[in-house]
Write a protein that holds these residues in place. Sequence first.
Motif, PDB file in Angstrom:
ATOM      1  N   THR A   1       0.724  -1.245  -0.036  1.00  0.00           N
ATOM      2  CA  THR A   1      -0.103  -0.113  -0.138  1.00  0.00           C
ATOM      3  C   THR A   1       0.732   1.160  -0.053  1.00  0.00           C
ATOM      4  O   THR A   1       0.575   2.163   0.240  1.00  0.00           O
ATOM      5  N   THR A   2       2.170   1.051  -0.328  1.00  0.00           N
ATOM      6  CA  THR A   2       3.120   2.314   0.012  1.00  0.00           C
ATOM      7  C   THR A   2       3.513   2.687  -1.333  1.00  0.00           C
ATOM      8  O   THR A   2       4.043   3.968  -1.391  1.00  0.00           O
TER       9      THR A   2
ATOM     10  N   PRO B   1       3.292   3.555  -5.574  1.00  0.00           N
ATOM     11  CA  PRO B   1       2.286   3.346  -6.333  1.00  0.00           C
ATOM     12  C   PRO B   1       2.945   3.431  -7.601  1.00  0.00           C
ATOM     13  O   PRO B   1       2.320   3.324  -8.836  1.00  0.00           O
TER      14      PRO B   1
ATOM     15  N   TYR C   1       1.167  -2.392  -6.153  1.00  0.00           N
ATOM     16  CA  TYR C   1       0.555  -1.656  -5.534  1.00  0.00           C
ATOM     17  C   TYR C   1      -0.773  -1.939  -5.524  1.00  0.00           C
ATOM     18  O   TYR C   1      -1.319  -2.327  -6.767  1.00  0.00           O
ATOM     19  N   TRP C   2      -1.396  -2.103  -4.454  1.00  0.00           N
ATOM     20  CA  TRP C   2      -2.941  -3.123  -4.285  1.00  0.00           C
ATOM     21  C   TRP C   2      -4.091  -2.368  -4.978  1.00  0.00           C
ATOM     22  O   TRP C   2      -4.806  -3.156  -5.318  1.00  0.00           O
ATOM     23  N   ARG C   3      -3.981  -1.195  -5.475  1.00  0.00           N
ATOM     24  CA  ARG C   3      -4.917  -0.796  -6.343  1.00  0.00           C
ATOM     25  C   ARG C   3      -4.907  -1.373  -7.766  1.00  0.00           C
ATOM     26  O   ARG C   3      -6.226  -1.164  -8.684  1.00  0.00           O
TER      27      ARG C   3
ATOM     28  N   PRO D   1      -1.660   7.668  -9.140  1.00  0.00           N
ATOM     29  CA  PRO D   1      -2.712   6.406  -9.127  1.00  0.00           C
ATOM     30  C   PRO D   1      -4.184   7.355  -9.653  1.00  0.00           C
ATOM     31  O   PRO D   1      -5.152   6.476 -10.168  1.00  0.00           O
ATOM     32  N   ALA D   2      -4.215   8.347  -9.274  1.00  0.00           N
ATOM     33  CA  ALA D   2      -5.738   9.169  -9.208  1.00  0.00           C
ATOM     34  C   ALA D   2      -5.547  10.578 -10.048  1.00  0.00           C
ATOM     35  O   ALA D   2      -6.407  11.427  -9.838  1.00  0.00           O
ATOM     36  N   THR D   3      -4.164  10.871 -10.508  1.00  0.00           N
ATOM     37  CA  THR D   3      -4.142  11.901 -11.292  1.00  0.00           C
ATOM     38  C   THR D   3      -3.584  11.810 -12.680  1.00  0.00           C
ATOM     39  O   THR D   3      -2.610  10.681 -12.711  1.00  0.00           O
TER      40      THR D   3
ATOM     41  N   ALA E   1      -8.318   5.002  -9.322  1.00  0.00           N
ATOM     42  CA  ALA E   1      -9.020   5.965  -8.364  1.00  0.00           C
ATOM     43  C   ALA E   1      -9.666   5.207  -7.221  1.00  0.00           C
ATOM     44  O   ALA E   1     -10.390   4.426  -7.744  1.00  0.00           O
ATOM     45  N   ILE E   2      -9.643   5.424  -5.993  1.00  0.00           N
ATOM     46  CA  ILE E   2     -10.634   4.569  -5.182  1.00  0.00           C
ATOM     47  C   ILE E   2     -12.089   5.260  -5.101  1.00  0.00           C
ATOM     48  O   ILE E   2     -11.790   6.528  -5.056  1.00  0.00           O
TER      49      ILE E   2
ATOM     50  N   SER F   1      -5.619  14.835  -4.249  1.00  0.00           N
ATOM     51  CA  SER F   1      -5.060  14.395  -5.752  1.00  0.00           C
ATOM     52  C   SER F   1      -6.126  13.473  -6.432  1.00  0.00           C
ATOM     53  O   SER F   1      -6.168  13.068  -7.372  1.00  0.00           O
ATOM     54  N   GLU F   2      -6.762  12.703  -5.588  1.00  0.00           N
ATOM     55  CA  GLU F   2      -7.898  12.007  -5.948  1.00  0.00           C
ATOM     56  C   GLU F   2      -8.953  12.492  -6.639  1.00  0.00           C
ATOM     57  O   GLU F   2      -9.205  13.796  -6.423  1.00  0.00           O
ATOM     58  N   PRO F   3      -9.334  12.033  -7.553  1.00  0.00           N
ATOM     59  CA  PRO F   3     -10.577  12.859  -8.308  1.00  0.00           C
ATOM     60  C   PRO F   3     -11.720  12.720  -7.428  1.00  0.00           C
ATOM     61  O   PRO F   3     -11.794  12.160  -6.517  1.00  0.00           O
TER      62      PRO F   3
ATOM     63  N   PRO G   1      -5.509   2.207   4.864  1.00  0.00           N
ATOM     64  CA  PRO G   1      -4.039   1.992   4.917  1.00  0.00           C
ATOM     65  C   PRO G   1      -3.719   2.193   3.433  1.00  0.00           C
ATOM     66  O   PRO G   1      -3.394   1.264   2.730  1.00  0.00           O
TER      67      PRO G   1
ATOM     68  N   VAL H   1      -0.975   4.982   1.089  1.00  0.00           N
ATOM     69  CA  VAL H   1      -0.269   6.068   1.168  1.00  0.00           C
ATOM     70  C   VAL H   1      -0.591   7.517   0.683  1.00  0.00           C
ATOM     71  O   VAL H   1      -0.732   8.563   1.310  1.00  0.00           O
TER      72      VAL H   1
END
Lengths: 178, 189
Positions: free
Chosen positions: A67-68, A70, A75-77, A93-95, A173-174, B22-24, B43, B45
């Motif tokens: 999880t640290t 990306p 990386y978990w996502r 990961p989300a930008t 993105a989560i 930074s997440e959308p 958990p 980052v």
Amino acid sequence: MVMQVIDKLFERMSRRTAQKMSRRNFVATLGAALAGASMLPVLPVARKAQAAEDPGVEWAKRVGAQTTDPKACNYWRYCSSDGYLCSCCGGGPATCPPGSTPSPTSWVGSCLNPDDGKMYLIAYRDCCGKDSCAQCSCLGTAGEMPSYRPQLNNDIIWCFGGSSMIYHCSSAAIVGQV
Amino acid sequence: MTRSMASALLAIFFSGAAISASEPLPTSPGVGAPETVDPSTVPDVLVRRNGTVLPRVSGAAEDYSRHCQGCHGHLGDSVVEVPRLKGRVGLFTHSPEGRAYIVQVPNVLQAHLSDARLAALLNWLLREYSGAELPGAFMPYTEAEVAQARAHRLESVIDRRREVIDGLVRLGVVPSPEIFAFATDPARY
């Protein structure tokens, strides 16, 4: 009344067992049962049950999800991410990296967070409008469907609906905790 | 607090989070679903660094996320290529044909969901995105109704859609087919 009958029945059963069976016999039977139970996961039936576990969970275990970082494929996502990581292309990961824009459409899968053991919904959204980034190519296929079910497929370019169909990189993105 | 006020507040809340982080925009299905997750408990980052507030999703909202949201968007209104749900989809439930039709749309009919879960999902999304357009005496979908509609595959979705919409105009549900026009081609509906 009912309780009395049950009570009697069990008393009779235990007395009969005590009379007929030696203690050793009991220990031996118990031992055999325990040993037998431990062998169960080796049988094909048990292995099939394990194979049916959530594909996101299976992926996390197989790649040792973390999880640290990306910028790494594990990386978990990224359990269903297929393509170049935006994290390695100047984004996250989300930008989206500068010069590319996020697709308005995405497909939603789910990955296991290895540190809290919970499942999270992840939107796989491509960043578009700039030539292929070609860094950190990763392939996760958890929960992916064949391309004849395009809404859950990651081989197709998810730039649909945006101003450009040119693929640059893949973001993850989560969007929620399940 | 009314539902719409709560939605508006959450929308502001989320859009604020999206600017600072930074997440959308967290695509929360159910802007009306207020349950959120404390970022310090996630958990990851980036979630921790950015303090991203995530919604907790379950049940029909989760099914919407997994099966519909990617294209229809978390607000039921997405790109012009994807038919808008918001403020519109509920109108179909004013006729028996329309009720069946929204189950028979290919990606609904073929969704990897049981009839019971699909019924729950439809009831959720109709109220979430088009509550104001539902008939006063809206009867929620049942597993049996979904199963029955699902058993009938449409030969031509576009033709059927037009028939259903023409029927709604005849019934006086809408004055003209205009509201159902495709954003890509306003002359078509």
